[in-house]
Design a protein around this motif. Structure first.
Motif, mmCIF file in Angstrom:
data_model
loop_
_atom_site.group_PDB
_atom_site.id
_atom_site.type_symbol
_atom_site.label_atom_id
_atom_site.label_comp_id
_atom_site.label_asym_id
_atom_site.label_seq_id
_atom_site.Cartn_x
_atom_site.Cartn_y
_atom_site.Cartn_z
ATOM 1 N N LYS A 1 43.533 49.592 90.352
ATOM 2 C CA LYS A 1 42.124 49.341 90.255
ATOM 3 C C LYS A 1 42.052 48.309 89.040
ATOM 4 C CE LYS A 1 40.426 52.331 93.240
ATOM 5 N NZ LYS A 1 39.643 51.798 94.328
ATOM 6 N N ILE A 2 41.084 47.128 89.126
ATOM 7 C CA ILE A 2 40.688 46.287 88.388
ATOM 8 C C ILE A 2 39.857 46.964 87.143
ATOM 9 C CG2 ILE A 2 39.441 44.274 87.730
ATOM 10 C CD1 ILE A 2 39.929 43.424 90.705
ATOM 11 N N ALA A 3 38.882 47.899 87.276
ATOM 12 C CA ALA A 3 38.358 48.540 86.400
ATOM 13 C C ALA A 3 37.666 47.849 85.250
ATOM 14 C CB ALA A 3 39.347 49.623 85.606
ATOM 15 N N PRO A 4 36.887 46.969 85.706
ATOM 16 C CA PRO A 4 36.195 46.010 84.812
ATOM 17 C C PRO A 4 35.517 46.540 83.415
ATOM 18 C CG PRO A 4 34.923 45.936 86.858
ATOM 19 C CD PRO A 4 36.162 46.834 87.129
ATOM 20 N N ASP A 5 34.746 47.540 83.667
ATOM 21 C CA ASP A 5 34.153 48.000 82.628
ATOM 22 C C ASP A 5 34.812 49.051 82.002
ATOM 23 O OD1 ASP A 5 31.863 46.515 83.461
ATOM 24 O OD2 ASP A 5 31.505 47.805 85.035
ATOM 25 N N GLN A 6 36.065 49.326 82.246
ATOM 26 C CA GLN A 6 36.937 50.165 81.360
ATOM 27 C C GLN A 6 37.316 49.780 80.112
ATOM 28 O OE1 GLN A 6 39.796 52.611 83.534
ATOM 29 N NE2 GLN A 6 41.326 52.251 81.907
ATOM 30 N N PRO A 7 37.564 50.332 78.974
ATOM 31 C CA PRO A 7 37.998 49.646 77.792
ATOM 32 C C PRO A 7 39.331 49.231 78.051
ATOM 33 C CG PRO A 7 36.831 51.756 77.301
ATOM 34 C CD PRO A 7 36.813 51.659 78.607
ATOM 35 N N ILE A 8 39.728 48.039 77.356
ATOM 36 C CA ILE A 8 41.199 47.626 77.571
ATOM 37 C C ILE A 8 42.107 48.182 76.271
ATOM 38 C CG2 ILE A 8 40.783 45.334 76.157
ATOM 39 C CD1 ILE A 8 42.811 44.183 78.351
ATOM 40 N N THR A 9 42.966 48.633 76.503
ATOM 41 C CA THR A 9 43.737 49.132 75.426
ATOM 42 C C THR A 9 44.544 47.964 74.348
ATOM 43 O OG1 THR A 9 45.906 49.245 76.845
ATOM 44 C CG2 THR A 9 44.642 51.059 76.995
ATOM 45 N N ARG A 10 44.920 48.397 73.476
ATOM 46 C CA ARG A 10 45.569 47.612 72.701
ATOM 47 C C ARG A 10 46.803 46.681 73.243
ATOM 48 N NH1 ARG A 10 44.567 47.727 67.235
ATOM 49 N NH2 ARG A 10 46.795 47.587 66.572
ATOM 50 N N GLY A 11 47.694 47.636 73.750
ATOM 51 C CA GLY A 11 48.711 47.146 74.236
ATOM 52 C C GLY A 11 48.531 46.219 75.664
ATOM 53 N N ASP A 12 47.624 46.621 76.400
ATOM 54 C CA ASP A 12 47.454 45.787 77.685
ATOM 55 C C ASP A 12 46.923 44.497 77.231
ATOM 56 O OD1 ASP A 12 48.103 47.825 79.206
ATOM 57 O OD2 ASP A 12 46.454 48.325 79.913
ATOM 58 N N PHE A 13 46.037 44.538 76.238
ATOM 59 C CA PHE A 13 45.283 42.948 75.932
ATOM 60 C C PHE A 13 46.510 42.120 75.069
ATOM 61 C CE2 PHE A 13 43.700 40.107 72.711
ATOM 62 C CZ PHE A 13 42.823 39.315 73.608
ATOM 63 N N VAL A 14 47.347 42.854 74.399
ATOM 64 C CA VAL A 14 48.837 41.819 73.796
ATOM 65 C C VAL A 14 49.527 41.539 74.952
ATOM 66 C CG1 VAL A 14 50.754 42.163 72.582
ATOM 67 C CG2 VAL A 14 48.434 43.033 71.510
ATOM 68 N N ALA A 15 49.662 42.365 76.057
ATOM 69 C CA ALA A 15 50.552 41.837 77.188
ATOM 70 C C ALA A 15 49.684 40.909 77.944
ATOM 71 C CB ALA A 15 50.831 43.279 78.067
ATOM 72 N N ALA A 16 48.486 40.922 78.119
ATOM 73 C CA ALA A 16 47.864 39.702 78.996
ATOM 74 C C ALA A 16 47.848 38.580 78.160
ATOM 75 C CB ALA A 16 46.552 40.305 79.176
ATOM 76 N N LEU A 17 47.592 38.711 76.865
ATOM 77 C CA LEU A 17 47.577 37.485 75.933
ATOM 78 C C LEU A 17 48.989 36.761 76.032
ATOM 79 C CD1 LEU A 17 46.228 35.512 73.963
ATOM 80 C CD2 LEU A 17 47.125 37.321 72.134
ATOM 81 N N MET A 18 50.033 37.615 76.111
ATOM 82 C CA MET A 18 51.392 37.066 76.062
ATOM 83 C C MET A 18 51.565 36.228 77.428
ATOM 84 S SD MET A 18 54.138 36.582 74.159
ATOM 85 C CE MET A 18 53.680 37.738 72.776
ATOM 86 N N ARG A 19 51.180 36.809 78.527
ATOM 87 C CA ARG A 19 51.406 36.380 79.833
ATOM 88 C C ARG A 19 50.686 34.963 79.847
ATOM 89 N NH1 ARG A 19 51.956 42.046 81.634
ATOM 90 N NH2 ARG A 19 49.561 42.093 81.710
ATOM 91 N N ALA A 20 49.455 35.062 79.052
ATOM 92 C CA ALA A 20 48.570 33.964 79.558
ATOM 93 C C ALA A 20 49.146 32.635 78.737
ATOM 94 C CB ALA A 20 47.306 33.981 78.856
ATOM 95 N N VAL A 21 49.526 33.071 77.497
ATOM 96 C CA VAL A 21 49.854 31.891 76.354
ATOM 97 C C VAL A 21 51.306 31.624 76.226
ATOM 98 C CG1 VAL A 21 47.424 31.769 75.742
ATOM 99 C CG2 VAL A 21 49.155 32.826 74.348
ATOM 100 N N SER A 22 51.856 32.665 76.091
ATOM 101 C CA SER A 22 53.496 32.422 75.768
ATOM 102 C C SER A 22 54.494 33.222 76.555
ATOM 103 C CB SER A 22 53.689 32.913 74.331
ATOM 104 O OG SER A 22 55.080 32.826 73.802
ATOM 105 N N PRO A 23 54.503 33.182 77.909
ATOM 106 C CA PRO A 23 55.297 33.934 78.725
ATOM 107 C C PRO A 23 56.724 34.174 78.696
ATOM 108 C CG PRO A 23 54.623 31.812 79.952
ATOM 109 C CD PRO A 23 54.018 31.576 78.589
ATOM 110 N N TYR A 24 57.331 33.334 77.932
ATOM 111 C CA TYR A 24 58.724 33.156 77.875
ATOM 112 C C TYR A 24 59.435 34.002 76.775
ATOM 113 C CZ TYR A 24 58.351 29.143 81.146
ATOM 114 O OH TYR A 24 58.110 28.595 82.098
ATOM 115 N N GLY A 25 58.692 34.913 76.217
ATOM 116 C CA GLY A 25 58.928 36.020 75.510
ATOM 117 C C GLY A 25 59.999 35.572 74.214
ATOM 118 N N GLY A 26 61.166 36.383 74.266
ATOM 119 C CA GLY A 26 62.114 36.021 73.128
ATOM 120 C C GLY A 26 63.023 37.164 73.010
ATOM 121 N N PRO A 27 63.794 37.502 71.793
ATOM 122 C CA PRO A 27 64.680 38.599 72.067
ATOM 123 C C PRO A 27 63.928 39.906 71.367
ATOM 124 C CG PRO A 27 64.651 37.189 69.845
ATOM 125 C CD PRO A 27 63.714 36.568 70.797
ATOM 126 N N ILE A 28 64.536 40.828 71.997
ATOM 127 C CA ILE A 28 64.127 42.115 71.823
ATOM 128 C C ILE A 28 64.785 42.913 70.875
ATOM 129 C CG2 ILE A 28 63.581 44.494 72.860
ATOM 130 C CD1 ILE A 28 61.873 42.178 73.954
#
Length: 783
Positions: A635-662
């Motif tokens: 589900k898209i669940a638009p009105d559900q709160p976004i989690t801290r992890g999911d927001f960071v993941a979406a931000l990374m996919r949006a602006v810095s998708p090539y990641g780096g070392p783990i």
């Protein structure tokens, strides 16, 4: 980093203008090629043509000097492309062309290329096209843009489809009346949608013929990115009435399809070291045949509609292997060796290398070297020995485990082998026993984690006699001698906690004549120090995965063009059932029960009906179609709160998708390596977007003020927010908050990323998924 504007009244006067990017001044290319007036590429374009003589090309056919009998001139071909796709040459472009004949489809063609100079430090645009030199039909066109694709897309998928169909009808009005849509995957990249892709298969006697047809890609801004057209005129079609019905074909698939669990590199992550997913994979693969892309193979297997037998791309009967059910060489035996605290010294490693029975006691050491290997590798000693008969032997020893991990006899590859008059001296069963004995000797402490499938060994690399084929020209003789495989290759499976580990590799080559081991290589990706994190957990039932594959693959009646063995030329047309999927079936996640997608969710996998009429429909639709945001339980669940992890993941996919070392070990106690947002959180920490600490609380709701702080850091303004007393406070509910929080609210408001409501910022309210989508959408508009 440039930004469009900063609203007045938020920042106090403190030289804020320095934060804004200045005007961009186009760079002047150095060493520009002088203009050649009136060249065929267009007025005043530098031109390169085809030299005289003949040269082979990888795609089939030969490049040659243009013949005089070509019905379409180079100028006419150029004009056709420019008119069809609406682009015009500019004086700074370069133009190249060549003439090709002898392709499998029998067409003679002009190959055209325009290139713009580099711009702002990046590559310029390129245009490539192919035009039939006799009919004038445009066979292919590609426009590669040197800059990023438009975001958000300015056209919908339906609008892009109309553009694609209009183009097909304009360029091929007759053939466009004989096509049907064929499943094809969208072009996705690490930052989302690269283009809307459409495929149209030729229809013959009411049956699709996907070996022919069109493929069109429309960019997110509605422009044609590529166009491909293949339409054979010299093929014979068998009858269109199958002996096997569609229901019977689907039942055959159900009786054949099996699944097995594997660890694979995660295709949706970009990192210095591959991250891992546990997935179920099937023994029947969906076909990748795509109309318009030349004479590509039909796929690993199709079902003959007459004989109800599985066949390969050459038309040969195929025995579909069952999904592997690995049994260790020593059930319950050791799986991991004991590792040393420091690398072995040279003398100890040499003694281990010389312990191989494949190396004679008379071998002379020539060279030795300790290779550090770097991240993802153990340090390894490599030795080169010379035998009395001058044969070179190379041996690699893992300096941390003391295991032999590579062996190569170094014998030269024979290029004048004679075709075998009979069966090889060594049988496949004998070679298998030789390989098993070798593995037991060199890897005794891993036998509980090694398995050799029943279908091993396989034939080794094919070697061709140089005299097998004539020159690569249309009149050249065909291959008259069979290919030679002088080795058997036994590929062992490595098991990580009982699950097949595709990141590791163990193989042994055995000579078909002598029965001796000639090559061996082993790498174990799950060893300590490799820096690769394997997710752990109880996998979903295999039958659930099998049903997911059966629901995703549908057997489609179609004509396909088989390939001739050895030559690679188009062969006869066969009526078959093709296993087709509407989405890429990379693997079914064994832990989450979701399909894995490259670079995130595909547009077709998100049901946008859920957000019709929602206040954030535009932003949600764009980000979910781009794969930047991911569904929650489908589900898209638009009105559900976004989690801290999911927001960071979406931000990374949006602006810095090539990641780096783990890192070798997770940085947060509550973000283990099997957490779906783990790599994104690690990358955000490396960039300073979040603070280090014992815990990150990835599954808790993200507050609006925490969102603001992450955005400020991503934009590079964190140092500015450390200065006290320089920001005005436009929000009534921010009184009494820390200077850092006041600064965060002021900056994101000034950039237009976040806005308050009724004079309040609502800092402690959880941000909804819809609010996060709007913020990310605005952020990408600033880029």
């Amino acid at each position: 980093m440039g930004h469009s504007s900063v609203k007045k009244g938020v920042f106090v006067s403190l030289g804020v203008a320095a934060l804004l990017a200045g005007p961009v001044v186009p760079a002047v290319a150095a060493g520009a090629v002088p203009i050649v007036p009136g060249g065929p590429g267009g007025p005043g374009l530098p031109v390169s043509g085809t030299p005289g003589g003949v040269a082979s090309t990888p795609g089939g056919g030969v490049v040659q000097a243009p013949p005089k009998d070509a019905r379409v001139s180079i100028d006419a071909a150029k004009q056709k492309v420019m008119d069809a796709f609406g682009f015009r040459v500019t004086p700074d472009m370069t133009f190249n062309y060549s003439f090709m004949s002898g392709a499998p489809d029998g067409r003679r063609r002009w190959n055209l290329s325009w290139q713009t100079p580099p711009f702002q430090g990046g590559p310029g645009d390129s245009y490539n096209a192919s035009v039939d030199a006799d009919s004038g039909a445009i066979l292919s066109y590609q426009h590669w843009k040197g800059k990023d694709q438009a975001f958000p897309p300015t056209v919908t998928r339906e609008q892009a489809r109309e553009t694609a169909l209009d183009l097909v009808k304009k360029l091929q009005p007759v053939e466009s009346q004989q096509i049907t849509a064929w499943p094809v995957q969208e072009a996705m990249g690490p930052q989302g949608l690269l283009g809307f892709v459409f495929a149209f298969a030729r229809v013959q006697d009411g049956v699709p013929f996907p070996s022919n047809g069109f493929r069109v890609m429309i960019s997110p801004d509605g422009q044609v990115s590529s166009y491909d057209f293949v339409w054979s005129t010299n093929v014979l079609f068998p009858g269109s009435k199958p002996a096997l019905g569609e229901g019977q074909a689907q039942a055959t698939l159900a009786n054949t399809l099996r699944v097995s669990a594997h660890y694979i590199p995660d295709p949706s992550k970009w990192a210095g070291v591959a991250q891992v997913r546990m997935v179920y994979q099937a023994n029947v693969a969906a076909s990748t045949i795509t109309p318009g892309l030349g004479y590509a193979p039909v796929g690993p297997m199709v079902l003959d509609a007459s004989s109800a037998q599985w066949i390969d791309g050459n038309g040969n009967s195929l025995s579909v292997p069952d999904a592997p059910t690995p049994t260790p060489l020593m059930p319950g035996g050791p799986e991991v060796p004991t590792f040393f605290s420091k690398p072995l010294d040279e003398s100890a490693a040499e003694r281990i290398a010389r312990s191989l029975s494949e190396l004679s006691t008379s071998a002379t050491l020539v060279t030795s070297n300790l290779n550090d290997g770097g991240r993802g590798q153990h340090p390894t000693w490599t030795f080169t020995f010379t035998e009395p008969d001058n044969t070179s032997v190379n041996v690699g020893v893992d300096a941390m485990s003391g295991e032999v991990v590579s062996f190569n006899t170094g014998r030269p590859i024979p290029m004048n082998e004679k075709s075998a008059a009979g069966p090889p001296a060594v049988t496949a069963d004998q070679a298998r026993r030789v390989a098993l004995d070798f593995l037991k000797r060199v890897l005794p402490n891993r036998l509980g984690a090694l398995a050799v499938p029943e279908n091993q060994p396989e034939d080794g690399p094919i070697l061709f006699n140089k005299s097998m084929a004539g020159p690569m020209i249309p009149a050249g003789p065909a291959i008259v001698k069979p290919p030679i495989a002088q080795n058997y290759v036994v590929n062992a499976l490595h098991l990580h906690h009982g699950v097949i580990d595709d990141l590791s590799n163990v193989s042994v080559s055995v000579d078909k004549t002598t029965g001796q081991v000639t090559n061996y290589y082993a790498r174990f990706a799950d060893d300590p120090g490799m820096g690769i994190n394997y997710p752990e957990g109880q996998p979903k039932p295999s039958e659930q995965a099998r049903q997911a594959y059966l629901n995703a693959i549908h057997m489609t009646l179609a004509y396909v063009q088989l390939m001739q063995p050895n030559s690679g030329e188009p062969g006869p047309v066969r009526l078959v059932y093709v296993p087709v999927s509407d989405a890429p079936l990379i693997g079914w996640d064994a832990l989450t029960g979701q399909w894995i997608q490259p670079f995130g969710a595909q547009p077709g996998n998100v049901n946008l009906d859920e957000i019709r009429g929602h206040w954030a429909e535009k932003e949600l639709s764009a980000l979910f179609q781009a794969g930047i945001m991911q569904p929650v339980n489908g589900k898209i669940a638009p009105d559900q709160p976004i989690t801290r992890g999911d927001f960071v993941a979406a931000l990374m996919r949006a602006v810095s998708p090539y990641g780096g070392p783990i890192p070798d070990m997770p940085s947060f106690e509550d973000v283990p390596s099997n957490h779906p947002d783990y790599p994104y959180i690690e990358w955000a920490l490396q960039r300073g977007w979040i603070d280090a600490g014992k815990q990150f609380h990835p599954d808790e709701p993200l507050t609006r003020i925490a969102m603001a702080d992450i955005l400020v850091r991503e934009q590079g303004y964190q140092d500015l927010t450390k200065v006290t007393g320089i920001f005005q406070n436009p929000y009534s509910d921010m009184s009494g908050r820390s200077d850092r929080e006041l600064a965060d609210a002021a900056v994101v408001t000034g950039l237009g990323l976040m806005r308050g409501s009724d004079g309040k910022f609502l800092p402690d309210d959880p941000a909804s998924r819809a609010q996060a989508a709007v913020v990310l959408y605005r952020l990408l508009e600033l880029k």
